[in-house]
Design a protein around this motif. Structure first.
Motif, PDB file in Angstrom:
ATOM      1  N   PRO A 180       3.837  16.216   9.016  1.00 13.92           N
ATOM      2  CA  PRO A 180       3.841  16.464  10.543  1.00 13.92           C
ATOM      3  C   PRO A 180       4.755  16.395  11.314  1.00 13.92           C
ATOM      4  CG  PRO A 180       3.044  13.855  10.037  1.00 13.92           C
ATOM      5  CD  PRO A 180       4.320  14.471   9.145  1.00 13.92           C
ATOM      6  N   PRO A 181       5.106  17.656  12.332  1.00 10.81           N
ATOM      7  CA  PRO A 181       6.003  18.279  12.599  1.00 10.81           C
ATOM      8  C   PRO A 181       7.299  16.654  13.608  1.00 10.81           C
ATOM      9  CG  PRO A 181       4.963  18.545  14.305  1.00 10.81           C
ATOM     10  CD  PRO A 181       3.843  17.631  12.892  1.00 10.81           C
ATOM     11  N   ALA A 182       8.516  16.800  13.487  1.00 12.07           N
ATOM     12  CA  ALA A 182       9.503  15.775  13.653  1.00 12.07           C
ATOM     13  C   ALA A 182       9.557  15.864  15.138  1.00 12.07           C
ATOM     14  CB  ALA A 182      10.815  15.925  12.979  1.00 12.07           C
ATOM     15  N   PHE A 183       9.997  17.015  16.205  1.00 14.50           N
ATOM     16  CA  PHE A 183       9.948  17.013  17.309  1.00 14.50           C
ATOM     17  C   PHE A 183       9.094  17.932  17.720  1.00 14.50           C
ATOM     18  CE2 PHE A 183      13.736  16.177  15.422  1.00 14.50           C
ATOM     19  CZ  PHE A 183      14.080  14.719  16.044  1.00 14.50           C
ATOM     20  N   THR A 184       8.337  17.854  19.002  1.00 19.47           N
ATOM     21  CA  THR A 184       8.200  18.857  19.550  1.00 19.47           C
ATOM     22  C   THR A 184       8.993  19.242  20.782  1.00 19.47           C
ATOM     23  OG1 THR A 184       5.507  18.287  19.390  1.00 19.47           O
ATOM     24  CG2 THR A 184       6.192  20.148  21.612  1.00 19.47           C
ATOM     25  N   ILE A 185       9.589  20.816  21.171  1.00 21.08           N
ATOM     26  CA  ILE A 185       9.606  20.777  21.821  1.00 21.08           C
ATOM     27  C   ILE A 185       9.433  21.897  23.639  1.00 21.08           C
ATOM     28  CG2 ILE A 185      11.898  22.972  22.632  1.00 21.08           C
ATOM     29  CD1 ILE A 185      11.751  21.769  19.330  1.00 21.08           C
ATOM     30  N   LEU A 186       9.378  21.765  24.545  1.00 22.00           N
ATOM     31  CA  LEU A 186       7.880  21.909  25.868  1.00 22.00           C
ATOM     32  C   LEU A 186       8.456  22.102  26.567  1.00 22.00           C
ATOM     33  CD1 LEU A 186       4.946  22.640  25.650  1.00 22.00           C
ATOM     34  CD2 LEU A 186       4.911  20.331  26.456  1.00 22.00           C
ATOM     35  N   TYR A 187       8.705  23.705  27.065  1.00 21.93           N
ATOM     36  CA  TYR A 187       8.858  24.359  28.025  1.00 21.93           C
ATOM     37  C   TYR A 187       8.405  24.434  29.303  1.00 21.93           C
ATOM     38  CZ  TYR A 187      12.986  27.941  30.792  1.00 21.93           C
ATOM     39  OH  TYR A 187      13.297  28.735  31.210  1.00 21.93           O
ATOM     40  N   TRP A 194      10.320  15.393  22.563  1.00 24.49           N
ATOM     41  CA  TRP A 194       9.858  14.484  21.707  1.00 24.49           C
ATOM     42  C   TRP A 194       9.471  14.111  20.559  1.00 24.49           C
ATOM     43  CZ3 TRP A 194       6.138  17.821  24.773  1.00 24.49           C
ATOM     44  CH2 TRP A 194       5.228  18.145  23.806  1.00 24.49           C
ATOM     45  N   ASP A 195       9.471  13.105  20.151  1.00 29.47           N
ATOM     46  CA  ASP A 195       9.704  12.362  18.287  1.00 29.47           C
ATOM     47  C   ASP A 195       8.309  12.579  18.478  1.00 29.47           C
ATOM     48  OD1 ASP A 195       9.977  11.634  15.922  1.00 29.47           O
ATOM     49  OD2 ASP A 195      12.228  10.457  16.868  1.00 29.47           O
ATOM     50  N   ASN A 196       7.341  12.841  17.568  1.00 29.01           N
ATOM     51  CA  ASN A 196       6.452  12.956  17.466  1.00 29.01           C
ATOM     52  C   ASN A 196       5.872  11.664  16.520  1.00 29.01           C
ATOM     53  OD1 ASN A 196       4.282  15.108  18.511  1.00 29.01           O
ATOM     54  ND2 ASN A 196       5.769  15.849  17.353  1.00 29.01           N
ATOM     55  N   ARG A 197       6.858  11.613  15.779  1.00 30.35           N
ATOM     56  CA  ARG A 197       7.167   9.839  14.430  1.00 30.35           C
ATOM     57  C   ARG A 197       7.270   8.089  14.633  1.00 30.35           C
ATOM     58  NH1 ARG A 197      12.742  12.505  11.908  1.00 30.35           N
ATOM     59  NH2 ARG A 197      12.738  12.108  14.103  1.00 30.35           N
ATOM     60  N   SER A 198       7.940   9.055  16.314  1.00 32.90           N
ATOM     61  CA  SER A 198       7.363   6.943  17.438  1.00 32.90           C
ATOM     62  C   SER A 198       6.848   7.808  18.013  1.00 32.90           C
ATOM     63  CB  SER A 198       8.313   7.012  17.640  1.00 32.90           C
ATOM     64  OG  SER A 198       9.542   8.007  17.747  1.00 32.90           O
ATOM     65  N   THR A 199       6.309   8.675  18.688  1.00 31.95           N
ATOM     66  CA  THR A 199       5.472   8.382  19.822  1.00 31.95           C
ATOM     67  C   THR A 199       4.240   8.807  19.744  1.00 31.95           C
ATOM     68  OG1 THR A 199       6.130  11.425  20.904  1.00 31.95           O
ATOM     69  CG2 THR A 199       7.365   8.799  21.791  1.00 31.95           C
ATOM     70  N   GLN A 200       3.307   8.928  20.669  1.00 39.05           N
ATOM     71  CA  GLN A 200       2.137   9.945  20.560  1.00 39.05           C
ATOM     72  C   GLN A 200       2.244   9.950  22.315  1.00 39.05           C
ATOM     73  OE1 GLN A 200      -1.952   7.877  20.812  1.00 39.05           O
ATOM     74  NE2 GLN A 200      -0.928   5.447  20.514  1.00 39.05           N
ATOM     75  N   HIS A 201       0.335  11.077  23.417  1.00 39.21           N
ATOM     76  CA  HIS A 201       1.441  12.049  24.487  1.00 39.21           C
ATOM     77  C   HIS A 201      -0.165  12.020  24.719  1.00 39.21           C
ATOM     78  CE1 HIS A 201       1.870  15.225  21.812  1.00 39.21           C
ATOM     79  NE2 HIS A 201       1.912  15.962  22.561  1.00 39.21           N
ATOM     80  N   ILE A 202      -0.908  12.830  25.883  1.00 44.04           N
ATOM     81  CA  ILE A 202      -1.996  13.419  26.607  1.00 44.04           C
ATOM     82  C   ILE A 202      -0.742  14.026  27.701  1.00 44.04           C
ATOM     83  CG2 ILE A 202      -1.937  10.943  28.291  1.00 44.04           C
ATOM     84  CD1 ILE A 202      -4.943  11.810  27.608  1.00 44.04           C
ATOM     85  N   ALA A 203      -1.808  15.079  27.453  1.00 40.31           N
ATOM     86  CA  ALA A 203      -1.717  16.300  29.446  1.00 40.31           C
ATOM     87  C   ALA A 203      -2.849  15.920  30.372  1.00 40.31           C
ATOM     88  CB  ALA A 203      -1.877  17.285  28.577  1.00 40.31           C
ATOM     89  N   LEU A 204      -2.776  15.336  30.817  1.00 37.76           N
ATOM     90  CA  LEU A 204      -3.513  15.257  32.412  1.00 37.76           C
ATOM     91  C   LEU A 204      -3.811  16.174  32.453  1.00 37.76           C
ATOM     92  CD1 LEU A 204      -1.532  12.480  33.835  1.00 37.76           C
ATOM     93  CD2 LEU A 204      -3.151  12.126  32.163  1.00 37.76           C
ATOM     94  N   ASN A 205      -4.803  16.293  33.298  1.00 40.17           N
ATOM     95  CA  ASN A 205      -6.327  17.130  33.717  1.00 40.17           C
ATOM     96  C   ASN A 205      -6.776  17.012  35.280  1.00 40.17           C
ATOM     97  OD1 ASN A 205      -7.300  19.585  33.454  1.00 40.17           O
ATOM     98  ND2 ASN A 205      -9.610  18.674  31.969  1.00 40.17           N
ATOM     99  N   ALA A 263       9.721  21.614  16.141  1.00 43.15           N
ATOM    100  CA  ALA A 263      10.605  21.294  14.752  1.00 43.15           C
ATOM    101  C   ALA A 263      10.053  20.077  13.408  1.00 43.15           C
ATOM    102  CB  ALA A 263      11.947  21.028  15.385  1.00 43.15           C
ATOM    103  N   SER A 264       9.947  20.941  11.681  1.00 47.93           N
ATOM    104  CA  SER A 264       9.366  19.872  11.046  1.00 47.93           C
ATOM    105  C   SER A 264      10.383  18.975  10.713  1.00 47.93           C
ATOM    106  CB  SER A 264       9.692  21.220  10.101  1.00 47.93           C
ATOM    107  OG  SER A 264       9.264  20.773   8.761  1.00 47.93           O
ATOM    108  N   ASP A 265      10.418  18.060  10.080  1.00 48.92           N
ATOM    109  CA  ASP A 265      10.845  17.071   9.421  1.00 48.92           C
ATOM    110  C   ASP A 265      11.447  17.155   8.331  1.00 48.92           C
ATOM    111  OD1 ASP A 265      11.672  14.833   9.647  1.00 48.92           O
ATOM    112  OD2 ASP A 265       9.860  13.323   9.456  1.00 48.92           O
ATOM    113  N   SER A 266      12.323  16.639   7.095  1.00 49.30           N
ATOM    114  CA  SER A 266      12.407  16.881   5.894  1.00 49.30           C
ATOM    115  C   SER A 266      11.459  16.136   5.086  1.00 49.30           C
ATOM    116  CB  SER A 266      13.939  17.123   5.636  1.00 49.30           C
ATOM    117  OG  SER A 266      14.561  15.576   5.936  1.00 49.30           O
TER     118      SER A 266
END
Ligand code: SIN
Length: 288
Positions: A111-118, A254-265, A279-282
């Motif tokens: 799974p991706p290590a990091f997500t980058i949201l702008y 955010w670090d997907n290896r240590s968190t989960q998240h939700i986008a509020l609607n 960004a990928s993990d190795s």
């Protein structure tokens, strides 16, 4: 060029704000290493006041890791590595992208290590994102429960989100193209308690959207459902969370290896648009 990061912790559990940095010009090798360590430590970082084209966002993402594959979601025309998370103000209220607790694409072998949201366009009220620390969810368990969960694995799958029977839901999004597929039914086993590859900390690698089952030497079928329900409630408990109100120009990592998240609607009649890269993990998730 800056010589150090200004780190403002946002809760006692996770989240930090890093003001006064321009990601296009300030990152030398040392500052990048410090940024990476800060993301891993605080699990979510907010970098305000950025002005980034999709190409510049991709260039920044590559500093954190190579492109991580994005299944099911069509990228924008301008750049094959960027997806647009967008809800138009005319869309039905019922559904939004990312509106359930999840870690991004945890059903992938790596799974991706990091997500980058702008953030480009955000509602004046509502549309916050909430993250929960899976590290805190593990460290606050009593030792008996930690031992019980340590030998187990989670069976991850995109089946409940991206199978063809979900197509009507995704087709409500007028400006995102999501192509569901039978491939979503594939499963991927990951340890339930993982060791973070960079901090070495244990975390409860669970999210209720993609973890569709549990496996364990002593786990009885009749116990699995209750344990899943309990893990869902425990890992998303308010005491493990941090909530961000977006402003245009915010770049959140955010670090997907240590968190989960939700986008509020909760922004009926308003528009919300953000550009996302991953960004990928190795290495694949490994047991603690
Ligand atoms: C996502 O889950 O990637 C989207 C999060 C958000 O829109 O806040």
């Amino acid at each position: 060029m800056k010589s150090s990061l200004n780190v403002e912790p946002l809760t006692g559990v996770l989240g930090a704000r890093l003001p006064g940095i321009d990601l296009k010009s300030d990152l030398d090798k040392e500052l990048l290493a410090s940024l990476r360590a800060t993301i891993c430590e605080f699990e979510v970082v907010i970098i305000p006041d950025q002005i980034l084209t999709p190409k510049q966002q991709v260039e920044f993402s590559h500093l954190l890791g190579p492109y991580s594959p994005v299944p099911f979601v069509k990228p924008i025309d301008e750049h094959a590595e960027v997806i647009k998370v967008v809800k138009e103000n005319t869309e039905p209220e019922a559904f939004n992208f990312g509106g359930v607790w999840h870690s991004d694409f945890s059903f992938l072998p790596i799974p991706p290590a990091f997500t980058i949201l702008y953030a480009i366009d955000v509602p004046s009220i509502g549309g916050d994102t909430v993250w929960a620390s899976n590290t805190a969810a593990y460290s606050h368990l009593d030792s008996k429960t930690q031992t019980l969960l340590n030998g187990m694995s989670g069976i991850h799958s995109a089946s409940a989100s991206y199978s063809p029977d979900q197509q009507d839901l995704h087709s409500q999004l007028s400006n995102m193209t999501i192509e569901t597929s039978e491939k979503a039914k594939a499963t991927q086993e990951h340890p339930l308690i993982c060791k973070h590859p960079e901090t070495g900390k244990p975390s409860l690698f669970f999210n209720p959207t993609y973890v569709r089952g549990l496996k364990g030497p002593e786990l009885k079928t009749e116990e699995e459902e209750n344990l899943m329900k309990w893990l869902n409630q425990w890992t998303t408990g308010i005491q493990f969370t941090f909530r961000h109100k977006w402003s245009p120009g915010d770049l959140v990592i955010w670090d997907n290896r240590s968190t989960q998240h939700i986008a509020l609607n909760d922004y009926k009649g308003a528009r919300r648009e953000l550009n996302r890269t991953t960004a990928s993990d190795s290495v694949p998730p490994s047991p603690y």
